[in-house]
Enzyme design. Structure first.
Site, PDB file in Angstrom:
ATOM      1  NE  ARG A   1      62.817  36.862 -62.458  1.00  0.00           N
ATOM      2  CZ  ARG A   1      64.115  36.674 -62.213  1.00  0.00           C
ATOM      3  NH1 ARG A   1      64.975  37.640 -62.425  1.00  0.00           N
ATOM      4  NH2 ARG A   1      64.570  35.500 -61.797  1.00  0.00           N
TER       5      ARG A   1
ATOM      6  CG  HIS B   1      67.438  34.237 -66.518  1.00  0.00           C
ATOM      7  ND1 HIS B   1      66.865  33.585 -65.442  1.00  0.00           N
ATOM      8  CD2 HIS B   1      67.762  35.478 -66.062  1.00  0.00           C
ATOM      9  CE1 HIS B   1      66.866  34.387 -64.388  1.00  0.00           C
ATOM     10  NE2 HIS B   1      67.389  35.542 -64.737  1.00  0.00           N
TER      11      HIS B   1
ATOM     12  CB  CYS C   1      66.808  40.745 -67.448  1.00  0.00           C
ATOM     13  SG  CYS C   1      68.512  40.753 -68.010  1.00  0.00           S
TER      14      CYS C   1
ATOM     15  NE  ARG D   1      71.014  33.499 -61.089  1.00  0.00           N
ATOM     16  CZ  ARG D   1      70.730  34.795 -61.246  1.00  0.00           C
ATOM     17  NH1 ARG D   1      71.582  35.719 -60.861  1.00  0.00           N
ATOM     18  NH2 ARG D   1      69.604  35.166 -61.806  1.00  0.00           N
TER      19      ARG D   1
ATOM     20  CD  GLN E   1      64.562  38.692 -66.118  1.00  0.00           C
ATOM     21  OE1 GLN E   1      65.222  38.569 -65.113  1.00  0.00           O
ATOM     22  NE2 GLN E   1      63.692  39.681 -66.274  1.00  0.00           N
TER      23      GLN E   1
ATOM     24  CG  ASP F   1      71.210  40.778 -70.313  1.00  0.00           C
ATOM     25  OD1 ASP F   1      71.396  41.441 -69.265  1.00  0.00           O
ATOM     26  OD2 ASP F   1      71.489  39.560 -70.400  1.00  0.00           O
TER      27      ASP F   1
HETATM   28  N1  NVA Z   1      72.932  37.806 -69.138  1.00  0.00           N
HETATM   29  C1  NVA Z   1      73.016  38.170 -67.745  1.00  0.00           C
HETATM   30  C2  NVA Z   1      71.662  38.095 -67.124  1.00  0.00           C
HETATM   31  C3  NVA Z   1      71.626  38.518 -65.674  1.00  0.00           C
HETATM   32  C4  NVA Z   1      70.267  38.400 -65.079  1.00  0.00           C
HETATM   33  C5  NVA Z   1      73.995  37.271 -67.035  1.00  0.00           C
HETATM   34  O1  NVA Z   1      73.973  36.059 -67.272  1.00  0.00           O
HETATM   35  O2  NVA Z   1      74.805  37.769 -66.248  1.00  0.00           O
HETATM   36  N1   CP Z   2      67.483  39.554 -63.615  1.00  0.00           N
HETATM   37  C1   CP Z   2      68.058  38.752 -62.696  1.00  0.00           C
HETATM   38  O1   CP Z   2      68.006  37.526 -62.769  1.00  0.00           O
HETATM   39  O2   CP Z   2      68.652  39.431 -61.685  1.00  0.00           O
HETATM   40  P1   CP Z   2      69.587  38.825 -60.555  1.00  0.00           P
HETATM   41  O3   CP Z   2      70.876  38.416 -61.225  1.00  0.00           O
HETATM   42  O4   CP Z   2      69.780  39.972 -59.601  1.00  0.00           O
HETATM   43  O5   CP Z   2      68.918  37.659 -59.915  1.00  0.00           O
END
Ligand code: NVA
Ligand code: CP
Length: 303
Positions: free
Chosen positions: A290, A130, A262, A103, A133, A222
């Protein structure tokens, strides 16, 4: 040859089907209390440059349940923080581990890592995409609706990593994706163009959320400010204020609509509390899935 999961766009229909079938089987086995350990003795490295609740726990628990183990690697505490190159890190980690989940911010870093790694690399979120997800969201839609085929999925909000991954999925699977994003906050141009070209049931971009929610089977949103955009939060709250999923907006959707997010969510911003905590919301089943879907991905890539 090793396989990576860097983008949903890289998958074919058969890959999606394999993941969903396996996830269903694994979910049932877990519910029935059956132990299943195909990854005994295997290890997954998990590199996190950004925070996580769901992704970290579901990958870590998923590896354990499959008989393997996961190693949490905060990039702050590895030599990457002191300038060790992506190439060397990928080559070294490939000597110890059986798979890597990353990540981070830039999609190109994950791609570069995957290019040097000799073990499977899984994208656990970048600024651009992502994929894990959206795969588990599709699985949730199958559970709730029986199929994603011919459904109208409405995405309301920021044209971010989640929106981009939805477009990639629409380019591969037969559902209609309608997005509503404010001017200047559209999805990635290249991904959108490619999605419009490839999607069998179409990808359409609107400004007005009412236009996309009309007759939708699934309404998805989101956060307005993603990780790394914290400084823009106030400005974005102004830009996005007409993009909240609330009861009034949902009036245009189908009566059996499901609402997805998400997570993490900001009640009162992108989604009203009465909706996320109301009868149409499936967000907690979505979060649970997930685990099951990532276990399927891990079994496919690491076994
Ligand atoms: N768009 C959000 C998704 C989190 C799972 C982010 O990147 O923070
Ligand atoms: N939806 C998601 O990826 O959550 P986290 O940021 O908690 O991993």
């Amino acid at each position: 040859m090793k396989k990576d999961l860097l983008s949903v766009y890289d998958l074919q229909v058969l890959d999606f089907e394999l993941i969903f079938e396996k996830a269903k089987k694994l979910k049932k086995m877990l519910r029935d209390g059956h132990t299943y350990a195909p990854l005994k003795g295997k290890t997954l490295g998990m590199i996190f440059d950004k925070p996580s609740t769901r992704t970290r726990i579901s990958f870590e628990v998923g590896m354990y349940q499959l008989g393997g183990m996961a190693v949490f690697l905060s990039s702050r505490d590895t030599q990457s923080a002191r300038g060790e190159s992506i190439a060397d890190t990928a080559r070294i980690m490939s000597r110890y581990l059986d798979g890597i989940m990353i990540r981070t911010y830039s999609q190109s870093s994950v791609e570069e890592f995957a290019g040097y790694a000799t073990i499977p690399v899984i994208n656990g979120l970048t600024d651009l995409l992502h994929p894990c997800q959206i795969l588990s969201d599709l699985f949730t839609i199958i559970e709730k609706k029986g199929t994603y085929e011919n459904l109208k999925i409405a995405y309301v909000g920021d044209g971010n990593n989640i929106a981009n991954s939805w477009i990639n999925a629409a380019a591969r699977l037969p559902f209609h994706l309608a997005l509503a994003c404010p001017e200047g906050y559209e999805p990635d141009t290249g991904i959108l163009e490619r999605g419009r070209r490839d999607a069998e049931r179409g990808v359409t971009l609107y400004r007005n959320p009412c236009d996309v929610v009309r007759d939708a089977d699934v309404v998805y949103t989101d956060v307005w400010a993603s990780m790394g955009q914290e400084a823009e939060r106030e400005e974005r709250a102004g830009v996005f204020k007409e993009y909240q999923i609330n009861r009034e907006l949902l009036r245009g959707a189908r009566r059996d609509v499901i609402v997805m997010h998400c997570l993490p969510a900001h009640r009162g911003e992108e989604i009203a509390a009465e909706v996320i905590d109301g009868p149409y919301s499936v967000v907690f089943d979505q979060a649970e899935n997930r685990l099951h879907v990532q276990k399927a991905i891990l079994e496919i890539l690491l076994d």
